[in-house]
Write an enzyme that holds these catalytic residues in place. Structure first.
Site, PDB file in Angstrom:
ATOM      1  N   SER A  89       0.757  -1.344  -0.013  1.00  0.00           N
ATOM      2  CA  SER A  89       0.056   0.101   0.007  1.00  0.00           C
ATOM      3  C   SER A  89       0.881   1.263  -0.053  1.00  0.00           C
ATOM      4  O   SER A  89       1.680   1.511  -0.828  1.00  0.00           O
ATOM      5  CB  SER A  89      -1.139  -0.042   1.139  1.00  0.00           C
ATOM      6  OG  SER A  89      -1.794   0.893   1.170  1.00  0.00           O
ATOM      7  N   ASP A 229      -1.945   6.567  -3.292  1.00  0.00           N
ATOM      8  CA  ASP A 229      -0.885   5.953  -2.682  1.00  0.00           C
ATOM      9  C   ASP A 229      -0.357   4.572  -3.596  1.00  0.00           C
ATOM     10  O   ASP A 229      -0.887   4.745  -4.876  1.00  0.00           O
ATOM     11  CB  ASP A 229      -1.386   5.538  -1.273  1.00  0.00           C
ATOM     12  CG  ASP A 229      -2.350   4.279  -1.499  1.00  0.00           C
ATOM     13  OD1 ASP A 229      -3.092   4.231  -2.555  1.00  0.00           O
ATOM     14  OD2 ASP A 229      -2.546   3.382  -0.607  1.00  0.00           O
ATOM     15  N   ASP A 231      -0.902   1.414  -3.934  1.00  0.00           N
ATOM     16  CA  ASP A 231      -1.657   0.691  -4.668  1.00  0.00           C
ATOM     17  C   ASP A 231      -2.905   1.213  -5.096  1.00  0.00           C
ATOM     18  O   ASP A 231      -3.854   0.367  -5.576  1.00  0.00           O
ATOM     19  CB  ASP A 231      -1.759  -0.661  -3.716  1.00  0.00           C
ATOM     20  CG  ASP A 231      -2.818  -0.197  -2.229  1.00  0.00           C
ATOM     21  OD1 ASP A 231      -2.773   0.961  -1.852  1.00  0.00           O
ATOM     22  OD2 ASP A 231      -3.441  -1.227  -1.929  1.00  0.00           O
ATOM     23  N   ASP A 233      -5.628   2.765  -3.617  1.00  0.00           N
ATOM     24  CA  ASP A 233      -6.949   2.515  -3.150  1.00  0.00           C
ATOM     25  C   ASP A 233      -7.338   3.618  -2.046  1.00  0.00           C
ATOM     26  O   ASP A 233      -8.439   3.917  -1.673  1.00  0.00           O
ATOM     27  CB  ASP A 233      -6.984   1.164  -2.273  1.00  0.00           C
ATOM     28  CG  ASP A 233      -5.900   1.227  -1.219  1.00  0.00           C
ATOM     29  OD1 ASP A 233      -5.339   2.131  -0.761  1.00  0.00           O
ATOM     30  OD2 ASP A 233      -6.185   0.318  -0.359  1.00  0.00           O
TER      31      ASP A 233
END
Length: 366
Positions: A89, A229, A231, A233
């Site tokens: 993440s 960010d 990833d 999400d």
């Protein structure tokens, strides 16, 4: 999420995690989908998890580099029994992690994760042996990633022509996906921090370093800046003046719009105990009920499902729009915000006046 090293997340552990999770999520001959971010260790961990899943007799569909939030869509698209995302993440490149999703596109409950951990502890060399028809097969369907972009833009079929948007891709998965989504809707785009190697993912850029998108907006004279960010999400945005707006400002703007449009189901929003008092007070002044949970999108989602809420999230910019999708998605949330911007015909600096932050100090207690 741990560092990829001999002491933390290893290929051996990833193999066992793949094996144990496959036995929990699927039956022999069924499918599990796998996506990954672009950090250096993701290729190795993807291979290890894939091998573990196949050893359990489950087939794997690989999608390559995609946002974490694409996994639920790809599960449904392929009628898979579950999904895996290799990503850490918003953390830096030396970290990595493994996330799981059910066949309904939700992250695993704590009880299920605990059962998988017990299964990992019980694995021995004999249990890992498989042969012949009992071994799962692997297929690659990177061609379906474009259908995910179509899915997002069909949820909000906006006309972004005339709007100048700056995006900070955090040198992560958004580099591969986000520009195409906004271009498809006609936006004039300024793309930054979109290096694809993954070696500097989240480094002094993206949603954890919002000063970057603020400076970009002022330099490019954009109408809005969007920082993802690693990833993809979550997001943090900048208004046209360079003012940084976190997840609470974004939620306040969207939830107020939904209420005015009489689309706010049960007239409530779910957030966490870390919510700024200014955010909570602003929503109460608007006549919107605020429910707080423990910190973490997992707990936000559980409460949303329990209370029948269609919007919830955190300061970090992880926002769930449950009437649209089962998990937080940075691009989707940005489109929801842009929808308000277009419909209200006001600059973001005006829309953000809906709330004012109160002084806040957050302290971790161990």
């Amino acid at each position: 999420r741990k560092r990829y090293s001999k002491q933390r997340v290893t290929c051996e552990l990833a193999f066992k995690v793949g094996f144990a999770s496959a036995k929990k999520l699927a039956n022999i001959g069924e499918y599990i989908v796998i996506g990954k971010d672009n950090r250096p260790s993701s290729d190795m961990l993807e291979a290890a998890v894939t091998a573990g899943i196949c050893s359990a007799g489950i087939n794997v569909i690989k999608f390559g580099i995609v946002p974490s939030s694409a996994i639920p869509f790809l599960i449904k698209k392929t009628s898979a029994s579950g999904g895996v995302m290799i990503s850490a993440s918003h953390n830096s490149s030396e970290y990595n992690g493994i996330k799981f999703f059910t066949d309904h596109g939700f992250k695993l409950e704590e009880e299920t994760e605990a059962e998988i951990e017990k299964e990992i502890d019980s694995i021995n060399d004999t249990s890992l042996r498989s042969s012949g028809k009992d071994i799962g097969r692997v297929s690659n369907r990177c061609d379906l990633v474009d259908s995910y972009i179509d899915f997002l833009t069909n949820l909000y079929p906006l006309n972004l022509r005339g709007l100048k948007i700056a995006i900070d891709c955090a040198n992560g998965v958004a580099s591969f996906i986000a520009p195409e989504a906004y271009k498809k809707l006609g936006a004039a785009l300024s793309v930054h921090s979109n290096e694809e190697s993954g070696e500097n993912i989240n480094y002094m850029c993206g949603s954890t370093f919002p000063e970057n998108i603020s400076n970009i907006v002022k330099k490019t004279k954009s109408d809005i800046g969007i920082a993802f960010d690693g990833d993809g999400d979550r997001l943090i945005v900048s208004d046209e003046k360079g003012n940084i707006l976190d997840g609470e400002f974004i939620m306040a703007i969207i939830v107020n719009f939904l209420k005015n449009e009489e689309k706010l189901k049960n007239n409530l929003l779910v957030t966490t105990v870390m919510a700024n008092l200014g955010f909570v007070q602003a929503l109460k002044n608007l006549g919107i009920k605020v429910i707080t949970t423990d910190v973490g999108d997992r707990f936000v989602l559980i409460e949303m499902l329990k209370r029948g809420s269609i919007i919830g999230g955190e300061q970090s910019g992880h926002i769930i729009l449950l009437d649209k999708y089962t998990t937080g998605d940075g691009i989707l949330t940005s489109l929801a915000l842009l929808n308000v911007l277009i419909k209200q015909k006001q600059p973001l600096s005006e829309l953000s006046k809906i709330m004012k932050k109160y002084p806040q100090v957050l302290i971790n207690v161990e």
